[in-house]
Design a protein around this motif. Structure first.
Motif, short mmCIF file in Angstrom:
data_model
loop_
_atom_site.label_atom_id
_atom_site.label_comp_id
_atom_site.label_asym_id
_atom_site.label_seq_id
_atom_site.Cartn_x
_atom_site.Cartn_y
_atom_site.Cartn_z
N GLY A 47 0.81 -1.38 0.12
CA GLY A 47 0.03 0.07 0.15
C GLY A 47 0.84 1.23 0.01
O GLY A 47 2.07 1.31 -0.40
N GLY A 48 0.34 2.32 0.69
CA GLY A 48 1.30 3.42 0.48
C GLY A 48 0.43 4.78 0.15
O GLY A 48 -0.60 4.72 -0.36
N GLY A 49 1.17 5.80 0.08
CA GLY A 49 0.48 7.23 -0.13
C GLY A 49 0.01 6.97 -1.75
O GLY A 49 -1.17 7.67 -2.31
N PHE A 50 0.81 6.46 -2.74
CA PHE A 50 0.52 6.75 -3.97
C PHE A 50 -0.66 5.76 -4.26
O PHE A 50 -1.87 6.44 -4.83
N VAL A 51 -0.77 4.50 -3.92
CA VAL A 51 -1.81 3.74 -4.19
C VAL A 51 -2.93 4.14 -3.49
O VAL A 51 -4.08 4.48 -4.04
N VAL A 84 2.13 13.07 0.07
CA VAL A 84 2.20 12.17 -1.33
C VAL A 84 0.68 11.85 -1.59
O VAL A 84 0.12 12.22 -2.70
N LEU A 132 -4.26 7.09 -5.61
CA LEU A 132 -4.82 6.59 -6.72
C LEU A 132 -6.20 6.20 -6.68
O LEU A 132 -7.33 6.41 -7.50
N ASP A 146 4.20 10.93 3.67
CA ASP A 146 3.46 9.82 3.02
C ASP A 146 1.85 10.61 2.53
O ASP A 146 1.22 10.28 1.55
#
Lengths: 139, 493, 775, 125
Positions: free
Chosen positions: A35-39, A119, A42, A116
């Motif tokens: 996971g994470g900020g990007f996903v 982001v 999005l 994050d």
């Protein structure tokens, strides 16, 4: 994007909160699991886009707490500030600062996590900025 | 001290965010531009003095020891480049106060301006290969938007080619960076320098160098990779062109210098003669391209290419003197070129045209402008006592010392053609009777900006010694990478 | 130090003179005169030192890191030149106040003039050769500006450009030569170089350096075949012609040769090249002069001839020749300057310079006529003018040079010069006027005083040869030869072969002069026949050829076809990497492991996708295929233990497809390439690029590496950075700085799309300035 | 397996290039998207693929236990994917606007910024 279907609208009405919660979940657990900020960002963006497809870009904008361009600015500021914090401790830029105790639900909180979040916000802001404007740009 | 090395990037980002926050406040944004660039100038001069004293400013971002985190390493070259960027940006910001029209400011000129600088600063200061890629992308993305900002047909058309060809360049860069990691398992430049030297098979690093040469060659607009430049540089507002001409290609050259001195020293390999040949062709095609133009800005754009040839020549010769030549030449050409572009913008403002055939008689009607044009033009042509002369002198000398008479001959012929080109502008725009008279008065800040940058250029020639000494020292540093490596890998974080 | 300040003041005057002139009007004359007079005073002040064969030197650091310094050294040669430059300069200022009165460029003229004067003084006083070069180029620039003073005239612009390109081209050769010279000697100091003759001459760089320096000197001093710019430069106003293009600037090349004689001279190459070019120039100049009818062009070509003589003499190089060269420089500057002034005066008064339309001006312009006679005496080499002494010396040197041919050539050419001298100095004043003749209307003191003064000096020096030799010529000769050389000039040597030759010259010259009408048309016919192969035509052809070639190559390279650009870019990449790969002997190679079944399927999907995408003509199919490929790649990532990557790829692919579909509807169907050109090359290049990429991947990942970085992350991700997802920890912590840049890119993309959507299309409405041109 | 993926990456790259060499703006765009995917695959493949676990430290462990997949290329590709998303998004919209402004989607027709300027006054007369 003119064609709207009732079914989609209803589905989105239920789906969107779910997706948003899922995106936050992805953001939070990103440090330890996939996971994470990007996903997360999005997915959240996808949720809003879905909403825009079902309703209208305008309606989606009304749902947003901040306009996309402000989201970008806020996200960038958060990311930058999370790095700057370390300077006050006399450490190099972006040195991680962690709270001693983990918070409930979120877990360990430190500046990398805040970064994050920045982001996450930028990703949402940018995706929405692009797609909403493009969708509104009917000529 | 070391903590300051992050400041250019951080400050640029902060100003960029400010620009985003005050999105629609046109007047405020304009002054923000000047204020922000003033802060860069102050900062960069401070950095330069620090680097002069301490040789290197090294910062391990996030306190992760190299090569595990990302290192910011400013050596003399980096500091000089940052200073040059800031000075240029300051004059451009001043000039832009009216040149950039309201709609362009409304749709993000200033955030783009600052973030472009952020990318440029990042590229000049980073000590990490992949990080360099990221800053390249920041810079490129900002330049894409600035190129198209305004939305005029020519801009869009030019931007299309600009974007596509530069993305190909980025692709090469990314592939090269990825493969470099694959080969060495590291991305920190200093660490890479160590690892690459330990590889038994010399052709593997050489292949990577070739890839980097193409990647940076596209950014630097060397022959035959320069097509994007003449296709697009004359389309945005002239302040943007001046900024681009000063920064974008030079970042490409900088990257070449950095990578080819630190990581892949290529002297003695097949790439060295190739680079020299390319340098020669770049000079010649650029200057011939200029000779064929009648549009002032296109003419100047082609000269950018030609001048890049000189920079590459210095790198290709690969001696301390030659590299110092490249560095000094870069500083010189950035200032001279920006000045010329800005003057061309003033001419266009007065007369409504960039077309040399329609212009004329400006020596009579605008003697001040004639003076402002003459200095940088003579400097560009390498005539004394301007900075271009010393830049040329040092390269000629380095070339003869290295017994590369051919490239020296080419460089001298090209400098004559440059003079021809400048005198063509002079004859057409300033001397011949005008078909169209200039009218109106230009704002004071424009005169101030152009006058200022011309003065800086003249001073760079008349008092060449300090900068020349710095360039020589910077070149020394580049050719003795062991110190850099030691500072990054072993020095205090 | 005073000299340094003087030069500095000169540069200040360059920029302030126009303003001073505007403010003070006619009172600017005395103010301007202060500058050359100050120079004269400074020179006067050191005259004793100069007489003692020593020199004044001063040095300040300029760019010591390159070994370039502000070093001045004034010795006998520099002193003599300094006198000429400032003395004639003062007269030019006086003259110009009359001549250029009410000229539209009048004010500016003085700025350029001071720039030139300063630069010229700098040339002859510089001790550092690069400083000399700086001043040298400044004389070219100021000459460009002065020739182009009448810039609304196309002729003036062309001539200015011609002079600039020829002299600056030579200047570049000179620069290379000077750099070469410093490489040999390790110094840029003229005095040091001049002591290193042996080292220089034995260096293998000697010949190239010599050729380059000669190229510089010859272009500047209008030696054949570079002579053509000088007559062209007559487009400049007459004060300029008098000053730059006869008395001073053109002698800079001669000066340089004299100056470098101890360093470079004394070799057969030096001797041959200089005498050869010198004589060729002398002949060409004299012959070309005979074909002219314009006063200034006549004078210009004889100047060319004299410059040739000087180069010839320096080439001979013995003390007699140098003595003669110096005397000629002095004599020529005096009489040629005066004659140009006279020509200008005639032009000013009669509004023509055409010999055929001039005559009988002695009555209306008595003082000018007087000046013409004085200067003419010198030019014809008649006693007691200085020119007589100088001509005797030239013959003596030529005769001494062992080759009788030299003297013969000199005789022929100088006879021509003599004829021209008679035409210029006497015809306009004493030829019987006819109906074609233009009428003069008086003369002004500013226009006749300077030539009269010059003529008188010329006469005076001839009458008092002791002063000339002791005070002026000897120190200069000694400065050139670097040894004590007593010089004793005299009007009367007795009946010598030289006297005979002088007499013969005068006789032939007079005959030629008197038969002008019969003789000149023949010369003109010959010149016209030769015109197609003249160097001037060569220059023009070169220039046109250059322009054509430039246009041709630019249209070929920068042709606007994006496909071509891309093709060239990729091809260069393939070529470069290919070259490197081919010349490396052994490359490692990844070993082949048999693939698993599902891997084959995934790869098959992508390959099918690629193939179909290139074939399809439907936008929607293409979009779908793109999506398919993207998702398959996500699966590959998942398969190879990169779940984060798979997830991002998956979501981004989704968004990209949405975006693509949103846009694609607004774009037209694929253009049908109506038969179009065969895409064979495209296919070949694409395949080659693909193969190359594969090869690169396989070779570069074949060498095993153990990444310290990776193991550090594996070890410390949790311990130090508090995260279990190592990829995420890298992204937000270890390499978080990358991510900061990355989100900046995203933000920029957001701004960009917004700006694109809002700004374009409004195009025509707002736009007033920058872009209208290019549309 | 490396070999197979390397070939795939090569084909994707070559195919993308071929598309970029077409005249149609849309095809060029498709080519661009393909190439950016290809590059990621190239880096991924070059990052030495071996059967391994994802780079996640499982509960109870304090460090990654080998064999694990190299997280660095993954992180690099992730960054690259996001960057190329931003860039291609911009490129796509740029193409759209270019098309609108030119009224043409043929790359061969986009030559006005390269061809020398006409002499405007002469052209006018």
């Amino acid at each position: 994007m003119k064609a709207r279907s009732m079914l989609l609208q209803v589905a989105v009405a239920y789906l969107m909160p779910l997706l948003l919660i899922f995106s936050i979940f992805l953001l939070i657990r990103g440090h330890n699991e996939v996971g994470g900020g990007f996903v997360g960002g999005l997915v959240a963006a996808a949720a809003f886009i879905l909403h825009a497809i079902a309703e209208s870009p305008k309606a989606t904008r009304a749902h947003l707490p901040l306009s996309p361009d402000k989201l970008i600015a806020v996200g960038l500021s958060i990311a930058l500030l999370s790095g700057v914090l370390a300077l006050f401790q006399g450490n190099p830029f972006m040195t991680g600062i962690w709270l001693k105790q983990p918070l409930p639900v979120i877990g360990k909180v430190g500046t990398p996590f805040i970064f994050d979040v920045g982001v996450y916000l930028v990703v949402i802001g940018v995706c929405l900025h692009i797609l909403l404007n493009l969708a509104e740009d009917e000529r | 001290m070391n903590a300051w090395s992050i400041a250019p990037i951080g400050l640029a980002l902060a100003w960029g965010i400010m620009g985003l926050i005050f999105w629609q406040r046109i007047r405020l944004l304009r002054w923000l531009g000047v204020l922000g660039s003033t802060s860069f100038v102050a900062l960069s001069i401070a950095l330069l003095t620090m680097v002069q004293k301490e040789k290197f400013l090294i910062l391990q971002v996030g306190a992760w020891r190299a090569p595990f985190g990302i290192t910011i390493a400013i050596d003399l070259l980096g500091a000089l480049m940052v200073t040059m960027t800031s000075v240029l940006a300051w004059f451009i910001a001043l000039y832009s106060l009216t040149e950039i029209d309201e709609s362009q400011v409304r749709y993000g000129f200033y955030p783009l301006f600052f973030l472009l600088l952020m990318g440029v600063f990042g590229a000049f200061t980073t000590g990490d290969l992949f990080n360099l890629y990221v800053w390249f992308e920041v810079m490129l993305m900002a330049s894409f938007v600035l190129m198209a900002l305004g939305g005029y047909r020519a801009q869009l058309e030019g931007a299309t080619k600009y974007v596509l060809l530069n993305l190909i360049g980025s692709t090469f860069f990314l592939i090269a960076a990825g493969l470099t990691y694959s080969l060495t398992g590291t991305l920190n430049m200093a660490d890479l320098a160590v690892q690459i030297r330990e590889i038994d098979n010399p052709s593997l690093p050489l292949v990577l160098s070739a890839l980097f040469l193409i990647a940076f060659g596209i950014k630097a607009a060397i022959f035959p990779l320069f097509f994007w430049l003449p296709a697009s540089y004359h389309t945005p507002p002239v302040a943007v062109t001046a900024l681009f001409s000063g920064l974008l290609t030079k970042v490409g050259v900088y990257a070449m210098v950095r990578v080819f001195t630190l990581i892949f020293p290529f002297n003695g390999t097949i790439l060295q003669p190739i680079l020299l040949v390319l340098a020669g062709f770049t000079m010649v095609t650029g200057v011939l391209g200029a000779a064929a133009q009648w549009d002032l800005r296109r003419l100047l754009s082609f000269h950018i290419i030609s001048q890049i040839g000189y920079l590459i020549m210095g790198l290709g010769l690969f001696t301390p003197l030659a590299l110092a030549g490249t560095i000094f030449f870069t500083l010189h050409v950035v200032i001279a070129k920006a000045a010329l572009f800005l003057v061309s913008g003033m001419i266009q403002r007065l007369t409504g045209t960039f077309n040399l055939k329609s212009l004329g008689n400006l020596a009579q009607t605008q003697p001040g402008m004639a003076l402002l044009f003459a200095f940088p033009a003579l400097s560009l042509a390498g005539l004394p006592p301007f900075s271009g002369f010393f830049a040329k002198l040092i390269l000629v000398r380095a070339g003869l010392e290295a017994q590369q008479g051919a490239i020296v001959a080419v460089s001298l012929v090209v400098s004559l053609l440059t003079l021809f080109s400048m005198s063509k502008i002079w004859q057409e725009a300033f001397w011949k009777p005008a078909r169209r008279e200039g009218k109106g008065i230009l704002p004071v800040h424009m005169w101030g900006a152009v006058g200022g940058i011309v003065v800086v250029g003249v001073l760079l020639g008349l008092f060449a010694n300090p900068i020349m000494t710095l360039s020589l020292q910077a070149a020394e540093q580049l050719l003795q990478p062991s110190m850099y490596i030691q500072m990054v890998l072993g020095g205090q974080p | 130090m005073g000299f340094m300040i003087l030069l500095l003041t000169g540069f200040v005057l360059t920029f302030t003179a126009p303003w001073i002139r505007r403010r003070l009007r006619k009172w600017s004359l005395p103010v301007f005169l202060l500058y050359p007079l100050a120079a004269l005073a400074l020179l006067w002040n050191i005259s004793e030192t100069i007489q003692k064969q020593s020199a004044i030197a001063v040095s300040l650091p300029w760019v010591p890191s390159l070994g370039v310094n502000l070093s001045l050294r004034i010795d006998g040669l520099g002193w003599l030149f300094g006198l000429l430059i400032s003395g004639i300069g003062a007269l030019v200022i006086v003259y110009a106040h009359g001549y250029l009165h009410h000229h539209p460029q009048e004010n500016r003229f003085y700025g350029f003039l001071f720039l030139f004067m300063t630069a010229m003084l700098g040339v002859v006083w510089s001790e550092d050769i690069f400083l000399l070069f700086v001043f040298w180029e400044l004389t070219s620039i100021s000459s460009f500006l002065l020739i182009g003073l009448e810039h609304p005239e196309e002729k003036a612009r062309k001539a200015a450009l011609q002079a600039l390109l020829v002299t600056a081209g030579g200047g570049l050769a000179l620069l290379a030569g000077l750099v070469g010279l410093t490489l040999i000697t390790g110094s840029s100091n003229l005095s040091v170089m001049n002591t290193l003759n042996g080292k220089i001459v034995q260096s293998e760089l000697y010949l190239p350096v010599l050729l380059l320096i000669l190229a510089g000197a010859f272009t500047k001093s209008a030696q054949f075949p570079f002579h053509f710019w000088l007559p062209g430069a007559m487009a400049a106003p007459t004060p300029v012609s008098a000053y730059l293009h006869s008395a001073t600037m053109v002698k800079a090349g001669v000066y340089l040769l004299a100056r470098l004689t101890p360093a470079l001279g004394g070799t057969p190459q030096w001797h041959t090249l200089l005498t050869l070019f010198g004589l060729a120039t002398l002949l060409a100049g004299a012959f070309l002069a005979l074909g002219q009818t314009d006063l200034k062009r006549l004078l210009a070509y004889t100047t060319v001839a004299s410059l040739g003589t000087m180069v010839f003499l320096i080439g001979l190089g013995d003390s007699l020749a140098i003595k003669s060269a110096i005397t000629l420089i002095l004599a020529h500057a005096l009489y040629k300057g005066a004659l140009f002034f006279v020509a200008g005066g005639i032009d000013h008064s009669a509004h023509t310079r055409d010999l055929n339309r001039l005559g009988g001006l002695a009555g209306t312009m008595p003082f000018t006529a007087f000046a013409a006679v004085l200067a003419g005496l010198s030019m014809l080499g008649l006693p007691p003018a200085l020119g007589f002494i100088s001509k005797e010396l030239v013959y003596e040197a030529a005769l001494e040079s062992a080759s009788g041919g030299n003297a013969l050539i000199a005789l022929i050419a100088l006879s021509g010069v003599t004829a021209v001298g008679i035409w210029v100095a006497f015809l306009p004043f004493w030829k019987k006027p006819d109906e074609q003749t233009a009428r003069g209307h008086g003369e002004e003191i500013t226009l006749w005083l300077p030539p009269v003064l010059l003529g008188l000096i010329s006469l005076g020096l001839g009458l008092l040869p002791g002063i000339a030799s002791k005070a002026l010529v000897q120190p200069a000769v000694e400065a050139v030869l670097l040894k004590s050389t007593p010089v004793k000039l005299a009007l009367w040597h007795g009946f010598t072969p030289m006297l005979a030759l002088s007499g013969l010259t005068l006789a032939i010259g007079t005959v030629l002069a008197l038969n002008r009408m019969r003789f000149q048309p023949a010369v003109q016919t010959i010149l016209q026949t030769l015109a197609p192969i003249s160097p001037e035509r060569g220059y023009e052809r070169g220039l046109t050829g250059l322009k054509h070639f430039a246009a041709l190559q630019t249209n070929f390279l920068q042709n606007g076809y994006f496909r071509r650009y891309l093709m060239v870019t990729i091809l260069s990449g393939i070529l470069l990497v290919g070259i490197v790969l081919l010349q490396s002997d052994s490359l490692p190679w990844t070993s082949f492991t048999p693939p698993r079944f599902y891997e084959v399927i995934l790869v098959g999907v992508i390959l099918t996708g690629v193939f179909s995408v290139t074939r399809t003509s439907s936008r929607m199919v293409a979009a779908a295929l793109l999506g398919m490929m993207g998702f398959t790649i996500a699966l590959i990532y998942l398969l190879y233990s990169a779940p984060d990557l798979a997830m991002v790829q998956f979501t981004i692919e989704t968004l990209s497809v949405i975006l693509f579909v949103l846009v694609i509807y607004r774009l037209p169907q694929f253009t049908r390439t109506r038969g179009g050109p065969p895409a064979v090359l495209d296919v070949v290049v694409s395949v080659a690029a693909g193969v190359l990429v594969t090869v690169l991947v396989l070779t570069l990942s074949a060498v095993p590496h153990d990444s310290l970085v990776t193991s550090f992350y594996a070890e410390n991700s949790l311990k130090l950075a508090q995260g279990r997802n190592v990829v995420n920890v890298i992204l937000v912590d270890f390499r978080g700085f990358d991510t900061l840049g990355e989100i900046t890119v995203l933000a920029l993309a957001g701004i960009g799309v917004f700006a694109l959507l809002k700004l374009s299309g409004k195009t025509e409405a707002i736009r007033t300035s920058s872009q209208e041109e290019t549309k | 397996m490396n070999v197979l993926l390397a070939i795939t990456a090569g084909v994707l790259f070559g195919g993308g290039l071929f598309m970029m060499l077409r005249r149609s703006l849309v095809r060029v765009l498709i080519g661009l998207l393909m190439i950016s995917n290809a590059v990621n695959l190239i880096i991924f493949t070059a990052g030495r693929l071996v059967p391994a676990r994802p780079p996640l430290i499982s509960a109870g462990e304090s460090a990654l236990q080998p064999p694990y997949a190299d997280p660095v290329p993954q992180a690099l590709i992730l960054t690259a994917i996001v960057i190329s998303f931003g860039v291609t998004a911009f490129a796509i919209v740029l193409m759209q606007q270019t098309y609108r402004s030119l009224g043409n989607a043929d790359m061969n027709e986009m030559r006005s910024t390269d061809t020398p300027v006409e002499d405007e006054e002469e052209a006018a007369s």
